[in-house]
Motif scaffolding. Sequence first.
Motif, short mmCIF file in Angstrom:
data_model
loop_
_atom_site.label_atom_id
_atom_site.label_comp_id
_atom_site.label_asym_id
_atom_site.label_seq_id
_atom_site.Cartn_x
_atom_site.Cartn_y
_atom_site.Cartn_z
N SER A 85 0.87 -1.18 0.00
CA SER A 85 0.00 0.00 0.00
C SER A 85 0.90 1.23 0.00
N CYS A 86 0.32 2.39 -0.25
CA CYS A 86 1.11 3.62 -0.28
C CYS A 86 1.61 3.92 1.12
N GLN A 87 2.91 4.09 1.25
CA GLN A 87 3.54 4.34 2.55
C GLN A 87 3.95 5.79 2.74
N ALA A 88 3.43 6.67 1.89
CA ALA A 88 3.70 8.10 2.03
C ALA A 88 2.60 8.75 2.87
N ALA A 89 2.98 9.70 3.69
CA ALA A 89 2.02 10.52 4.43
C ALA A 89 1.76 11.78 3.60
N HIS A 90 0.52 12.05 3.31
CA HIS A 90 0.16 13.18 2.46
C HIS A 90 -0.57 14.26 3.26
N THR A 91 -0.16 15.49 3.05
CA THR A 91 -0.88 16.65 3.58
C THR A 91 -1.08 17.57 2.38
N VAL A 101 -8.82 4.42 0.74
CA VAL A 101 -9.12 3.34 1.68
C VAL A 101 -7.84 3.02 2.44
N MET A 102 -7.93 3.16 3.76
CA MET A 102 -6.78 2.86 4.63
C MET A 102 -6.64 1.35 4.81
N ASP A 103 -5.45 0.91 5.17
CA ASP A 103 -5.21 -0.52 5.39
C ASP A 103 -6.14 -1.10 6.45
#
Length: 118
Positions: A56-62, A73-75
């Motif tokens: 899954s995407c492991q980047a934190a986005h703001t 959709v979160m894990d």
Amino acid sequence: MSVLEAKSFTDPDEVRQFPHGHVDLVTVGDTTVGRAEFEPGWRWSQDVKPIAGTESCQAAHTGYVLSGRMHVVMDDGSEADAGPGDAVMIEPGHDAWIVGNETCVMVDFTGLRDYAKK
């Protein structure tokens, strides 16, 4: 000492292409800011996962959504949509895709430094 630095997305430092979209990157000071365009049909798990190599995407986005709609959709199974005018914070561990026929344009202040980097 005061610092004032400005860069335009019309002449980005780097452009990263991926299926159904791209991200334009500028670095100002120590911050990499990205302007991403996700076209209809884009889905992280299909278009970026092969580049990232993670489940899954492991980047934190703001960021801030300028146009279009994205479903995330979160894990853990929680999910939400983001659309025009929405400020978003998305923690690592998610999939996302475009909803509808409009390209989703988003400015991200935290999560694109290594996004879709080969």
